[in-house]
Design an enzyme around this catalytic site. Sequence first.
Site, mmCIF file in Angstrom:
data_model
loop_
_atom_site.group_PDB
_atom_site.id
_atom_site.type_symbol
_atom_site.label_atom_id
_atom_site.label_comp_id
_atom_site.label_asym_id
_atom_site.label_seq_id
_atom_site.Cartn_x
_atom_site.Cartn_y
_atom_site.Cartn_z
ATOM 1 N N LYS A 87 0.848 -1.202 0.000
ATOM 2 C CA LYS A 87 0.000 0.000 0.000
ATOM 3 C C LYS A 87 0.877 1.243 0.000
ATOM 4 C CE LYS A 87 -3.521 0.468 2.622
ATOM 5 N NZ LYS A 87 -4.271 0.504 3.909
HETATM 6 O O1 LIG Z 1 -6.651 1.820 2.448
HETATM 7 C C1 LIG Z 1 -7.027 0.820 2.982
HETATM 8 C C2 LIG Z 1 -7.050 -0.453 2.253
HETATM 9 O O2 LIG Z 1 -6.275 -0.338 1.143
HETATM 10 C C3 LIG Z 1 -7.556 0.823 4.366
HETATM 11 O O3 LIG Z 1 -6.838 -0.040 5.208
HETATM 12 C C4 LIG Z 1 -7.513 2.243 4.892
HETATM 13 O O4 LIG Z 1 -6.207 2.578 5.245
HETATM 14 C C5 LIG Z 1 -8.464 2.391 6.060
HETATM 15 O O5 LIG Z 1 -9.760 2.010 5.686
HETATM 16 C C6 LIG Z 1 -8.557 3.798 6.512
HETATM 17 O O6 LIG Z 1 -7.332 4.369 6.769
HETATM 18 C C7 LIG Z 1 -9.354 3.841 7.770
HETATM 19 O O7 LIG Z 1 -9.830 5.095 7.815
HETATM 20 P P1 LIG Z 1 -10.564 5.652 9.092
HETATM 21 O O8 LIG Z 1 -11.481 4.562 9.586
HETATM 22 O O9 LIG Z 1 -9.485 5.969 10.062
HETATM 23 O O10 LIG Z 1 -11.292 6.823 8.554
#
Ligand SMILES: O=C(CO)[C@@H](O)[C@H](O)[C@H](O)[C@H](O)COP(=O)(O)O
Length: 229
Positions: A87
């Site tokens: 990622k």
């Molecule tokens: O980007 C991905 C998957 O590729 C997720 O793991 C992503 O980092 C997460 O959904 C977010 O960072 C979570 O966001 P939040 O719940 O902190 O708003």
Amino acid sequence: MEFMLDTANLQAIERFTQAFSINGVTSNPSILKKEGKIDLYAHLKKIRTMIGMEKSLHVQVVAKDFDGMLKDAEAILENVDREVYIKVPVNEVGLAVIKELKKRGVNVTATAIYTQIQGLLAIHAGADYIAPYYNRMENLNIDPQFVISSFAEEIHRTNAKTKILGASYKNVAQVTTSIDCGAQAVTVGVDVVEQFFAHPSIEKAVEDFAHDFEEIHGVNQTMSSKLSM
Ligand SMILES: O=C(CO)[C@@H](O)[C@H](O)[C@H](O)[C@H](O)COP(=O)(O)O
């Protein structure tokens, strides 16, 4: 639809893989932090053992510069396995890293996507998944439905292999709306997965059926008992 779990919690992964045919597990440094002071690579390998090689595992780089991100990516691939989706946040350096990783044949998930231009550029750079942050976009008054639909159109128009992996959900409607807008995949945290069946009518229906059965056949009778109508 591909359905992924946005957690690094082993109990949650074990629990939800019983009910759902998941396609993968996603993580980021904040998600991993919730697991405390873990042995990072041992933990990620445990997740891999639980889900198997045929599911996707997404792990984020932490460095902010080009060489550092590439070193992070190499360390993840070395210490977990070479099928991991690396990622990479979509900014100027991140895009260069995505291009380089794709040149090397590495699986890539472009992440931290808030805007239309970020996603379009990540599609163009050849990312395998792009992860728009649904709830965070709404918090910033950015329309996630418009943005996701525009990614879906671009993928269709250019015949790109990229898939939209909706992320950052705070409720079930955000998840289903993403799919309606053309997201091929969603990754959902434990708090929202737990809301999937939280509608009181579901439990009431189950209770009512059990009650009607019990009224006719008596308490402690089951479908496998000798029953009369
Ligand atoms: O980007 C991905 C998957 O590729 C997720 O793991 C992503 O980092 C997460 O959904 C977010 O960072 C979570 O966001 P939040 O719940 O902190 O708003």
